[in-house]
Design a protein around this motif. Structure first.
Motif, PDB file in Angstrom:
ATOM      1  N   ALA A  82      65.793  31.846  -2.607  1.00  0.00           N
ATOM      2  CA  ALA A  82      64.576  32.420  -2.027  1.00  0.00           C
ATOM      3  C   ALA A  82      63.417  31.441  -2.128  1.00  0.00           C
ATOM      4  O   ALA A  82      62.649  31.275  -1.171  1.00  0.00           O
ATOM      5  CB  ALA A  82      64.238  33.724  -2.740  1.00  0.00           C
ATOM      6  N   HIS A  83      63.279  30.784  -3.263  1.00  0.00           N
ATOM      7  CA  HIS A  83      62.202  29.807  -3.422  1.00  0.00           C
ATOM      8  C   HIS A  83      62.377  28.649  -2.447  1.00  0.00           C
ATOM      9  O   HIS A  83      61.399  28.183  -1.846  1.00  0.00           O
ATOM     10  CB  HIS A  83      62.183  29.283  -4.858  1.00  0.00           C
ATOM     11  N   SER A  86      59.189  41.189  -2.437  1.00  0.00           N
ATOM     12  CA  SER A  86      59.451  39.910  -1.794  1.00  0.00           C
ATOM     13  C   SER A  86      60.717  39.310  -2.393  1.00  0.00           C
ATOM     14  O   SER A  86      61.196  39.719  -3.449  1.00  0.00           O
ATOM     15  CB  SER A  86      58.273  38.949  -1.965  1.00  0.00           C
ATOM     16  N   CYS A  87      61.262  38.341  -1.708  1.00  0.00           N
ATOM     17  CA  CYS A  87      62.519  37.751  -2.162  1.00  0.00           C
ATOM     18  C   CYS A  87      62.345  36.974  -3.472  1.00  0.00           C
ATOM     19  O   CYS A  87      63.280  36.887  -4.264  1.00  0.00           O
ATOM     20  CB  CYS A  87      63.100  36.867  -1.069  1.00  0.00           C
ATOM     21  N   ASN A  88      61.188  36.433  -3.743  1.00  0.00           N
ATOM     22  CA  ASN A  88      60.960  35.660  -4.968  1.00  0.00           C
ATOM     23  C   ASN A  88      60.651  36.533  -6.169  1.00  0.00           C
ATOM     24  O   ASN A  88      60.689  36.059  -7.295  1.00  0.00           O
ATOM     25  CB  ASN A  88      59.807  34.674  -4.763  1.00  0.00           C
TER      26      ASN A  88
END
Length: 96
Positions: A3-4, A57-59
């Motif tokens: 994700a990052h 969020s994905c992070n």
């Protein structure tokens, strides 16, 4: 990490798009982009918030699972790690 890598890469692509449009790296010339480029501004805000690890969020999942052991190890270490997260989120939003 995945994700990052996706969010950070998207932010670099967005900044490159701004550079190609204005041919300068000085941030002060990018002021008012939200007025002239609404869709780009919304996309940039979504990417900045995802990079700052807001919930949903994905992070956020990665950030949460890295802060959880810090709090289990020591409360002081957990608070310092959380402070770093809050300061980086403030930096992202200031840049936006």
């Amino acid at each position: 990490m995945l994700a990052h890598g996706l969010v950070s890469s998207a932010l670099f692509i967005a900044v490159t798009f701004l550079y190609e449009r204005h041919h300068t790296r000085l941030v002060r010339y990018y002021r008012g982009m939200v007025i002239t480029m609404q869709l780009f501004g919304a996309l940039m805000l979504a990417l900045v918030l995802a990079n700052a690890s807001i919930p949903l969020s994905c992070n956020f999942v990665g950030e949460f699972f890295s802060l959880l052991p810090a709090f289990e190890y020591s409360y002081v270490v957990g608070v310092l790690a959380s402070l770093g997260t809050v300061l980086s989120a403030g930096y992202y939003l200031r840049g936006y």
